[in-house]
Each structure stands twice: as structure tokens, then as C-alpha cells.
Design a protein around this motif. Sequence first.
Motif, PDB file in Angstrom:
ATOM      1  N   PRO A 153     -42.351 -45.095  -7.911  1.00 53.43           N
ATOM      2  CA  PRO A 153     -41.351 -45.461  -8.915  1.00 53.43           C
ATOM      3  C   PRO A 153     -40.173 -44.486  -8.829  1.00 53.43           C
ATOM      4  CG  PRO A 153     -43.362 -44.633  -9.953  1.00 53.43           C
ATOM      5  CD  PRO A 153     -43.582 -44.578  -8.480  1.00 53.43           C
ATOM      6  N   ALA A 154     -38.957 -45.005  -8.849  1.00 56.40           N
ATOM      7  CA  ALA A 154     -37.781 -44.133  -8.750  1.00 56.40           C
ATOM      8  C   ALA A 154     -37.641 -43.347 -10.045  1.00 56.40           C
ATOM      9  CB  ALA A 154     -36.541 -44.976  -8.488  1.00 56.40           C
ATOM     10  N   PRO A 155     -37.496 -42.024  -9.948  1.00 56.40           N
ATOM     11  CA  PRO A 155     -37.408 -41.223 -11.164  1.00 56.40           C
ATOM     12  C   PRO A 155     -36.010 -41.230 -11.797  1.00 56.40           C
ATOM     13  CG  PRO A 155     -37.631 -39.802  -9.224  1.00 56.40           C
ATOM     14  CD  PRO A 155     -37.490 -41.216  -8.741  1.00 56.40           C
ATOM     15  N   ALA A 156     -35.955 -41.206 -13.123  1.00 52.41           N
ATOM     16  CA  ALA A 156     -34.709 -40.976 -13.852  1.00 52.41           C
ATOM     17  C   ALA A 156     -34.656 -39.508 -14.264  1.00 52.41           C
ATOM     18  CB  ALA A 156     -34.631 -41.874 -15.085  1.00 52.41           C
ATOM     19  N   VAL A 157     -35.839 -38.951 -14.566  1.00 50.44           N
ATOM     20  CA  VAL A 157     -35.960 -37.528 -14.892  1.00 50.44           C
ATOM     21  C   VAL A 157     -37.184 -37.009 -14.158  1.00 50.44           C
ATOM     22  CG1 VAL A 157     -36.297 -35.799 -16.715  1.00 50.44           C
ATOM     23  CG2 VAL A 157     -35.006 -37.894 -17.221  1.00 50.44           C
ATOM     24  N   LEU A 158     -37.053 -35.879 -13.492  1.00 56.66           N
ATOM     25  CA  LEU A 158     -38.223 -35.280 -12.849  1.00 56.66           C
ATOM     26  C   LEU A 158     -38.217 -33.773 -13.055  1.00 56.66           C
ATOM     27  CD1 LEU A 158     -37.856 -35.374  -8.951  1.00 56.66           C
ATOM     28  CD2 LEU A 158     -35.982 -35.676 -10.525  1.00 56.66           C
ATOM     29  N   ARG A 159     -39.394 -33.190 -12.924  1.00 59.90           N
ATOM     30  CA  ARG A 159     -39.575 -31.776 -13.245  1.00 59.90           C
ATOM     31  C   ARG A 159     -40.247 -31.079 -12.073  1.00 59.90           C
ATOM     32  NH1 ARG A 159     -44.496 -29.947 -16.363  1.00 59.90           N
ATOM     33  NH2 ARG A 159     -44.122 -27.745 -16.762  1.00 59.90           N
ATOM     34  N   LEU A 160     -39.694 -29.930 -11.699  1.00 61.84           N
ATOM     35  CA  LEU A 160     -40.294 -29.154 -10.615  1.00 61.84           C
ATOM     36  C   LEU A 160     -41.671 -28.653 -11.027  1.00 61.84           C
ATOM     37  CD1 LEU A 160     -37.266 -26.969  -9.433  1.00 61.84           C
ATOM     38  CD2 LEU A 160     -38.266 -28.942  -8.248  1.00 61.84           C
ATOM     39  N   ARG A 161     -42.603 -28.648 -10.089  1.00 64.43           N
ATOM     40  CA  ARG A 161     -43.946 -28.154 -10.399  1.00 64.43           C
ATOM     41  C   ARG A 161     -43.956 -26.633 -10.515  1.00 64.43           C
ATOM     42  NH1 ARG A 161     -47.447 -32.119 -10.578  1.00 64.43           N
ATOM     43  NH2 ARG A 161     -47.117 -33.964  -9.304  1.00 64.43           N
ATOM     44  N   HIS A 162     -43.051 -25.983  -9.765  1.00 65.16           N
ATOM     45  CA  HIS A 162     -42.985 -24.516  -9.815  1.00 65.16           C
ATOM     46  C   HIS A 162     -41.626 -24.078 -10.304  1.00 65.16           C
ATOM     47  CE1 HIS A 162     -46.827 -24.213  -7.846  1.00 65.16           C
ATOM     48  NE2 HIS A 162     -46.406 -25.132  -6.996  1.00 65.16           N
ATOM     49  N   TYR A 163     -41.616 -23.073 -11.124  1.00 59.23           N
ATOM     50  CA  TYR A 163     -40.384 -22.558 -11.694  1.00 59.23           C
ATOM     51  C   TYR A 163     -39.483 -21.987 -10.603  1.00 59.23           C
ATOM     52  CZ  TYR A 163     -37.341 -19.587 -14.517  1.00 59.23           C
ATOM     53  OH  TYR A 163     -36.268 -18.993 -15.091  1.00 59.23           O
ATOM     54  N   VAL A 164     -38.203 -22.330 -10.637  1.00 56.61           N
ATOM     55  CA  VAL A 164     -37.250 -21.652  -9.752  1.00 56.61           C
ATOM     56  C   VAL A 164     -36.368 -20.777 -10.617  1.00 56.61           C
ATOM     57  CG1 VAL A 164     -37.224 -23.365  -7.893  1.00 56.61           C
ATOM     58  CG2 VAL A 164     -35.585 -23.566  -9.766  1.00 56.61           C
ATOM     59  N   HIS A 165     -36.171 -19.556 -10.144  1.00 58.89           N
ATOM     60  CA  HIS A 165     -35.371 -18.606 -10.896  1.00 58.89           C
ATOM     61  C   HIS A 165     -33.895 -18.899 -10.676  1.00 58.89           C
ATOM     62  CE1 HIS A 165     -34.190 -14.973 -12.862  1.00 58.89           C
ATOM     63  NE2 HIS A 165     -33.539 -14.563 -11.793  1.00 58.89           N
ATOM     64  N   VAL A 166     -33.152 -19.098 -11.757  1.00 58.35           N
ATOM     65  CA  VAL A 166     -31.710 -19.312 -11.674  1.00 58.35           C
ATOM     66  C   VAL A 166     -31.064 -17.997 -12.096  1.00 58.35           C
ATOM     67  CG1 VAL A 166     -29.766 -20.709 -12.451  1.00 58.35           C
ATOM     68  CG2 VAL A 166     -32.040 -21.732 -12.271  1.00 58.35           C
ATOM     69  N   PRO A 167     -30.414 -17.304 -11.146  1.00 54.73           N
ATOM     70  CA  PRO A 167     -29.955 -15.933 -11.411  1.00 54.73           C
ATOM     71  C   PRO A 167     -29.014 -15.790 -12.604  1.00 54.73           C
ATOM     72  CG  PRO A 167     -29.170 -16.733  -9.264  1.00 54.73           C
ATOM     73  CD  PRO A 167     -30.143 -17.741  -9.777  1.00 54.73           C
ATOM     74  N   HIS A 168     -28.020 -16.677 -12.729  1.00 56.95           N
ATOM     75  CA  HIS A 168     -27.129 -16.572 -13.876  1.00 56.95           C
ATOM     76  C   HIS A 168     -27.196 -17.877 -14.617  1.00 56.95           C
ATOM     77  CE1 HIS A 168     -25.238 -13.821 -11.015  1.00 56.95           C
ATOM     78  NE2 HIS A 168     -25.188 -14.855 -10.204  1.00 56.95           N
ATOM     79  N   ARG A 169     -26.759 -17.817 -15.830  1.00 53.30           N
ATOM     80  CA  ARG A 169     -26.570 -19.036 -16.573  1.00 53.30           C
ATOM     81  C   ARG A 169     -25.573 -19.874 -15.771  1.00 53.30           C
ATOM     82  NH1 ARG A 169     -27.471 -19.889 -22.087  1.00 53.30           N
ATOM     83  NH2 ARG A 169     -26.622 -21.924 -22.547  1.00 53.30           N
ATOM     84  N   THR A 170     -25.890 -21.127 -15.575  1.00 53.81           N
ATOM     85  CA  THR A 170     -25.039 -21.967 -14.751  1.00 53.81           C
ATOM     86  C   THR A 170     -23.617 -22.002 -15.297  1.00 53.81           C
ATOM     87  OG1 THR A 170     -26.969 -23.310 -14.482  1.00 53.81           O
ATOM     88  CG2 THR A 170     -24.928 -24.212 -13.627  1.00 53.81           C
ATOM     89  N   ARG A 171     -22.673 -21.666 -14.441  1.00 53.59           N
ATOM     90  CA  ARG A 171     -21.281 -21.723 -14.859  1.00 53.59           C
ATOM     91  C   ARG A 171     -20.695 -23.044 -14.409  1.00 53.59           C
ATOM     92  NH1 ARG A 171     -18.033 -16.335 -14.253  1.00 53.59           N
ATOM     93  NH2 ARG A 171     -16.739 -17.583 -15.626  1.00 53.59           N
ATOM     94  N   VAL A 172     -19.987 -23.673 -15.313  1.00 56.78           N
ATOM     95  CA  VAL A 172     -19.446 -24.986 -15.013  1.00 56.78           C
ATOM     96  C   VAL A 172     -18.144 -24.825 -14.237  1.00 56.78           C
ATOM     97  CG1 VAL A 172     -18.651 -27.143 -16.029  1.00 56.78           C
ATOM     98  CG2 VAL A 172     -20.440 -25.813 -17.163  1.00 56.78           C
ATOM     99  N   PRO A 173     -18.045 -25.374 -13.020  1.00 49.02           N
ATOM    100  CA  PRO A 173     -16.792 -25.264 -12.277  1.00 49.02           C
ATOM    101  C   PRO A 173     -15.677 -25.986 -13.022  1.00 49.02           C
ATOM    102  CG  PRO A 173     -18.548 -26.216 -10.929  1.00 49.02           C
ATOM    103  CD  PRO A 173     -19.053 -26.151 -12.323  1.00 49.02           C
ATOM    104  N   LEU A 174     -14.521 -25.353 -13.054  1.00 45.81           N
ATOM    105  CA  LEU A 174     -13.373 -25.921 -13.750  1.00 45.81           C
ATOM    106  C   LEU A 174     -12.747 -27.006 -12.879  1.00 45.81           C
ATOM    107  CD1 LEU A 174     -11.353 -25.874 -16.049  1.00 45.81           C
ATOM    108  CD2 LEU A 174     -10.276 -23.894 -15.008  1.00 45.81           C
ATOM    109  N   SER A 175     -12.758 -28.214 -13.368  1.00 44.90           N
ATOM    110  CA  SER A 175     -12.134 -29.321 -12.648  1.00 44.90           C
ATOM    111  C   SER A 175     -11.533 -30.257 -13.680  1.00 44.90           C
ATOM    112  CB  SER A 175     -13.170 -30.087 -11.814  1.00 44.90           C
ATOM    113  OG  SER A 175     -14.058 -30.772 -12.687  1.00 44.90           O
TER     114      SER A 175
END
Length: 166
Positions: free
Chosen positions: A49-71
Motif C-alpha cells: 500500500p502506498a504510504p501517505a505517512v510513514l515513520r522510520l524504525r530507527h531514530y535519525v539524529h537531526v543536528p539542528h532544528r530544521t531551518r526553513v530555506p527562504l524562498s
Amino acid sequence: MGRALLLNATFEPLCVLPARRAVVLVLKDKAEIIHRNGADFHAESVVIPAPAVLRLRHYVHVPHRTRVPLSRRAVFARDGHRCQYCDRAAENIDHIVPRSRGGDHAWDNVVASCRRCNTVKRDRYLHETSLELRTAPVAPRARVWIAAVAGSLDPSWEPYLRAVAS
Ligand SMILES: [Zn+2]
């Protein structure tokens, strides 16, 4: 086949990706499907089934809070496509402190504006005009860049985006 919202193991939204790539994560057992989008993906002998929302089985560390690129798209998404001076439909990006007067091209110095307000303001400081900002612009959260990337938000994504809205 659409797009899917990828969540970290902690349910924190990470990105939007084509559903086809999301299916690959599921096939490799790297992610689990949280919500289906209703379509099926056929790969050799398996049907997924094609996913609309999916979740990683293992945590990935995101070093900084995601910064939104200005566009332009992201500014319009943040400001709801409305002029931040008069609430008409926005057509331009206005620099509050004009670039010609040292204003930065930064989230807290740009707003969506209609052509009329943009023309009225020109290269003046705000206090030199009769215009007033409806809200002070700030750098947006994940929800906005996801909207800017995806164009529209799938309703099944909403609960996960709400959690990071502030
Ligand atoms: Zn306006």
C-alpha cells in the motif's frame, strides 16, 4: 502516486518525499506505514500500500532544528498568500527595510505583499509610509516548508505537523 510525509522514530516530521521513494523505505524495512494513501504499489511479486505517512524504525539524529530555506514560495506559504499590509492577495515579496537601505534578505525582513502596497512602499522605511504590518514576520516552522515543498498538505499529515507548529 503522490507524496508521503516521513516521520522520525519520534514522530517528528523530517521531510516530504515522493510516494515511490517512501515505498522503497518500506520494502527495505527502514520505515513503517502509519497512514496509507489508498493506492497500491506493485513491485515484482509484492503489492505494497502506498504510504501517505510513514515513520522510520530507527531514530535519525537531526543536528539542528530544521531551518526553513527562504524562498518566494515559502514566504507566500508562511503569510497565507495574503498581503501583510492590507490582506489582499499577495503578488510580491516586500523587504520591510529596503535592500537599498541595508535591509537583509532574511525571514524577519520579508513579507508577502500585494502589488499596490509594494509600489506604495518602494524603497522607504515603514515609518515613512502609512502602511502597517499586520503581524511581525518570523522564521517559520516545519509546517511551512512542508507546505512550500508539497504545495498542499495532505489531511493525514495534519496531526504530525500540528505537534511542531510552535
Ligand atoms: Zn497590500
